[in-house]
Design a protein around this motif. Structure first.
Motif, PDB file in Angstrom:
ATOM      1  N   LYS A 283       0.820  -1.210   0.000  1.00 49.52           N
ATOM      2  CA  LYS A 283       0.000   0.000   0.000  1.00 49.52           C
ATOM      3  C   LYS A 283       0.857   1.264   0.000  1.00 49.52           C
ATOM      4  O   LYS A 283       0.473   2.284  -0.564  1.00 49.52           O
ATOM      5  N   ARG A 284       2.021   1.183   0.634  1.00 49.24           N
ATOM      6  CA  ARG A 284       2.861   2.365   0.780  1.00 49.24           C
ATOM      7  C   ARG A 284       3.935   2.493  -0.278  1.00 49.24           C
ATOM      8  O   ARG A 284       4.710   3.450  -0.290  1.00 49.24           O
ATOM      9  N   ALA A 285       3.982   1.534  -1.195  1.00 41.90           N
ATOM     10  CA  ALA A 285       5.021   1.551  -2.225  1.00 41.90           C
ATOM     11  C   ALA A 285       4.899   2.779  -3.118  1.00 41.90           C
ATOM     12  O   ALA A 285       3.803   3.166  -3.525  1.00 41.90           O
ATOM     13  N   ASN A 286       6.025   3.397  -3.396  1.00 41.44           N
ATOM     14  CA  ASN A 286       6.092   4.534  -4.314  1.00 41.44           C
ATOM     15  C   ASN A 286       6.892   4.082  -5.533  1.00 41.44           C
ATOM     16  O   ASN A 286       8.124   4.032  -5.487  1.00 41.44           O
ATOM     17  N   TRP A 287       6.197   3.756  -6.604  1.00 40.85           N
ATOM     18  CA  TRP A 287       6.860   3.219  -7.778  1.00 40.85           C
ATOM     19  C   TRP A 287       7.336   4.296  -8.737  1.00 40.85           C
ATOM     20  O   TRP A 287       7.954   3.994  -9.758  1.00 40.85           O
ATOM     21  N   GLY A 288       7.052   5.539  -8.428  1.00 36.93           N
ATOM     22  CA  GLY A 288       7.496   6.604  -9.307  1.00 36.93           C
ATOM     23  C   GLY A 288       6.852   6.515 -10.685  1.00 36.93           C
ATOM     24  O   GLY A 288       5.679   6.172 -10.821  1.00 36.93           O
ATOM     25  N   ALA A 289       7.645   6.774 -11.717  1.00 34.76           N
ATOM     26  CA  ALA A 289       7.116   6.827 -13.082  1.00 34.76           C
ATOM     27  C   ALA A 289       6.546   5.499 -13.537  1.00 34.76           C
ATOM     28  O   ALA A 289       5.561   5.455 -14.289  1.00 34.76           O
ATOM     29  N   ILE A 290       7.117   4.377 -13.073  1.00 36.34           N
ATOM     30  CA  ILE A 290       6.615   3.084 -13.550  1.00 36.34           C
ATOM     31  C   ILE A 290       5.292   2.713 -12.891  1.00 36.34           C
ATOM     32  O   ILE A 290       4.670   1.722 -13.265  1.00 36.34           O
ATOM     33  N   GLY A 291       4.835   3.514 -11.939  1.00 35.09           N
ATOM     34  CA  GLY A 291       3.527   3.293 -11.344  1.00 35.09           C
ATOM     35  C   GLY A 291       2.391   3.483 -12.327  1.00 35.09           C
ATOM     36  O   GLY A 291       1.268   3.045 -12.079  1.00 35.09           O
ATOM     37  N   SER A 292       2.681   4.118 -13.476  1.00 37.67           N
ATOM     38  CA  SER A 292       1.656   4.305 -14.509  1.00 37.67           C
ATOM     39  C   SER A 292       1.748   3.243 -15.603  1.00 37.67           C
ATOM     40  O   SER A 292       0.953   3.248 -16.539  1.00 37.67           O
ATOM     41  N   PHE A 294       1.501  -0.470 -17.440  1.00 39.15           N
ATOM     42  CA  PHE A 294       0.463  -1.481 -17.478  1.00 39.15           C
ATOM     43  C   PHE A 294       0.649  -2.490 -16.342  1.00 39.15           C
ATOM     44  O   PHE A 294       1.762  -2.941 -16.068  1.00 39.15           O
ATOM     45  N   LEU A 295      -0.443  -2.827 -15.657  1.00 40.23           N
ATOM     46  CA  LEU A 295      -0.504  -3.833 -14.588  1.00 40.23           C
ATOM     47  C   LEU A 295       0.204  -3.422 -13.300  1.00 40.23           C
ATOM     48  O   LEU A 295       0.424  -4.269 -12.430  1.00 40.23           O
ATOM     49  N   ALA A 296       0.550  -2.146 -13.132  1.00 47.51           N
ATOM     50  CA  ALA A 296       1.261  -1.737 -11.918  1.00 47.51           C
ATOM     51  C   ALA A 296       0.455  -2.049 -10.659  1.00 47.51           C
ATOM     52  O   ALA A 296       1.005  -2.557  -9.674  1.00 47.51           O
ATOM     53  N   ASP A 297      -0.837  -1.777 -10.662  1.00 41.27           N
ATOM     54  CA  ASP A 297      -1.663  -2.034  -9.473  1.00 41.27           C
ATOM     55  C   ASP A 297      -1.686  -3.520  -9.126  1.00 41.27           C
ATOM     56  O   ASP A 297      -1.649  -3.900  -7.954  1.00 41.27           O
ATOM     57  N   GLN A 298      -1.753  -4.356 -10.142  1.00 45.19           N
ATOM     58  CA  GLN A 298      -1.827  -5.803  -9.931  1.00 45.19           C
ATOM     59  C   GLN A 298      -0.474  -6.396  -9.563  1.00 45.19           C
ATOM     60  O   GLN A 298      -0.375  -7.250  -8.680  1.00 45.19           O
ATOM     61  N   GLN A 299       0.562  -5.955 -10.240  1.00 44.11           N
ATOM     62  CA  GLN A 299       1.865  -6.596 -10.079  1.00 44.11           C
ATOM     63  C   GLN A 299       2.732  -5.987  -8.981  1.00 44.11           C
ATOM     64  O   GLN A 299       3.688  -6.634  -8.522  1.00 44.11           O
ATOM     65  N   GLY A 300       2.419  -4.776  -8.539  1.00 46.64           N
ATOM     66  CA  GLY A 300       3.208  -4.154  -7.483  1.00 46.64           C
ATOM     67  C   GLY A 300       3.283  -4.995  -6.211  1.00 46.64           C
ATOM     68  O   GLY A 300       4.377  -5.293  -5.706  1.00 46.64           O
ATOM     69  N   PRO A 301       2.139  -5.418  -5.643  1.00 44.95           N
ATOM     70  CA  PRO A 301       2.179  -6.248  -4.431  1.00 44.95           C
ATOM     71  C   PRO A 301       2.908  -7.571  -4.640  1.00 44.95           C
ATOM     72  O   PRO A 301       3.606  -8.049  -3.742  1.00 44.95           O
ATOM     73  N   VAL A 302       2.760  -8.157  -5.821  1.00 43.48           N
ATOM     74  CA  VAL A 302       3.458  -9.410  -6.128  1.00 43.48           C
ATOM     75  C   VAL A 302       4.965  -9.182  -6.109  1.00 43.48           C
ATOM     76  O   VAL A 302       5.736  -9.995  -5.572  1.00 43.48           O
ATOM     77  N   ALA A 303       5.389  -8.065  -6.677  1.00 40.70           N
ATOM     78  CA  ALA A 303       6.819  -7.755  -6.735  1.00 40.70           C
ATOM     79  C   ALA A 303       7.401  -7.556  -5.345  1.00 40.70           C
ATOM     80  O   ALA A 303       8.520  -8.000  -5.051  1.00 40.70           O
ATOM     81  N   VAL A 304       6.660  -6.873  -4.471  1.00 42.40           N
ATOM     82  CA  VAL A 304       7.139  -6.672  -3.103  1.00 42.40           C
ATOM     83  C   VAL A 304       7.425  -8.015  -2.444  1.00 42.40           C
ATOM     84  O   VAL A 304       8.501  -8.242  -1.873  1.00 42.40           O
TER      85      VAL A 304
END
Length: 316
Positions: A283-292, A294-304
């Protein structure tokens, strides 16, 4: 606004039954994996992208709306395919489109990625073809086969390649199937065409798609991309997802993807140092430019979670 509504913003293209585009067609396109933002309507897919006299990329749309890419090499007496599509119907459509450019039989198949979005339709491929697969991917396909059903069978090749390079002389050009290191799946194979200076990277390269790390080896993935970038006789890097780019831009986008992986590792490592739970960290991840991307919302938690597993020494 849903995907269908977004595509109504664009005028449909007049397309033949087998869509074939020139590499120059993408020169002015924005840097994104989103077809709508790029100005490409869904009606343009599937499409063949001519890369050289004997080599084509094949872009097909998969849900939630970005491309899955296959490679097609026309040989003297047969065709080599690297990666298929995610269903029997999609793979059959690809075979039908190949028939619009050649009547030669399919003879070779490279398992660039063992994931279902590239292999789930393999049972419609001709029988008796030669499969080239990494031992890690062969082991995964065997596990998948144990859970397969009659309606969704899994094709298990008879044997794996030995060594990190296998050369296939298709008659018109030389194909080098390379393992440069673990990346998205662990059995990641790439297809190098030295004469054409093309490297098909399968899911080791996701063009403007957030790094998908469900089965990845994050730090090794970045090193594998560096190995690809350092190869001689490569001008064009072709992704397994996202759009096929021209030579210079393909390298730029591959570097951007490598940097995205390293930034994910850095951010996930920072979050772990805060002593957060994985859910809170996501929830607190700051992905910067790559947060926009494709699939950032879905794959961000998986990556963490995957980066944390690597830090904890849980990846083997």
């Amino acid at each position: 606004m849903n995907i269908s509504q977004r595509y109504r913003m664009f005028l449909p293209l007049l397309l033949s039954a087998a869509v074939l585009i020139s590499p120059a067609d993408s020169l002015a396109q924005v840097r994104t994996a989103d077809p709508a933002a790029r100005g490409v309507p869904l009606s343009a897919f599937p499409r063949l992208v001519k890369l050289s006299k004997h080599v084509y990329g094949y872009e097909e749309i998969r849900q939630p709306g970005f491309t899955t890419v296959s490679l097609i090499v026309l040989g003297k007496d047969g065709v080599l395919i690297a990666d298929a599509q995610g269903s029997a119907a999609a793979t059959q459509t690809m075979l039908d489109r190949i028939r619009t450019i050649t009547t030669l039989p399919i003879k070779w198949y490279v398992v660039g990625s063992d994931h279902g979005d590239h292999t789930a339709g393999n049972h419609v491929l001709p029988t008796g073809i030669m499969y080239i697969v990494h031992p890690t991917s062969l082991a995964q396909l065997k596990r998948d086969s144990a859970a397969a059903t009659a309606t969704r069978p899994v094709v298990v090749p008879p044997m794996a390649m030995t060594g990190n390079v296998q050369v296939v002389d298709v008659g018109t050009t030389e194909v080098e199937v390379r393992f440069l290191g673990r990346a998205h799946t662990g059995g990641d194979l790439m297809v190098h065409l030295p004469k054409e200076q093309i490297l098909f990277m399968s899911e080791a390269y996701l063009n403007r798609v957030f790094p998908a790390m469900r089965s990845a080896y994050p730090t090794e993935w970045a090193r594998t991309i560096d190995a690809a970038l350092s190869l001689d006789r490569v001008k064009r890097f072709v992704p397994g997802h996202g759009f096929i780019e021209k030579d210079k831009r393909s390298r730029e986008e591959l570097v951007a993807f490598r940097d995205a992986i390293t930034s994910v590792i850095t951010e996930a490592t920072r979050l772990k140092s805060l002593g957060l739970s994985a859910d809170e960290a996501a929830k607190r991840a700051n992905w910067g430019a790559i947060g926009s991307w494709f699939l950032a919302d879905q794959q961000g938690p998986v990556a963490v979670r995957r980066v944390w597993a690597e830090i904890d020494g849980q990846l083997r």
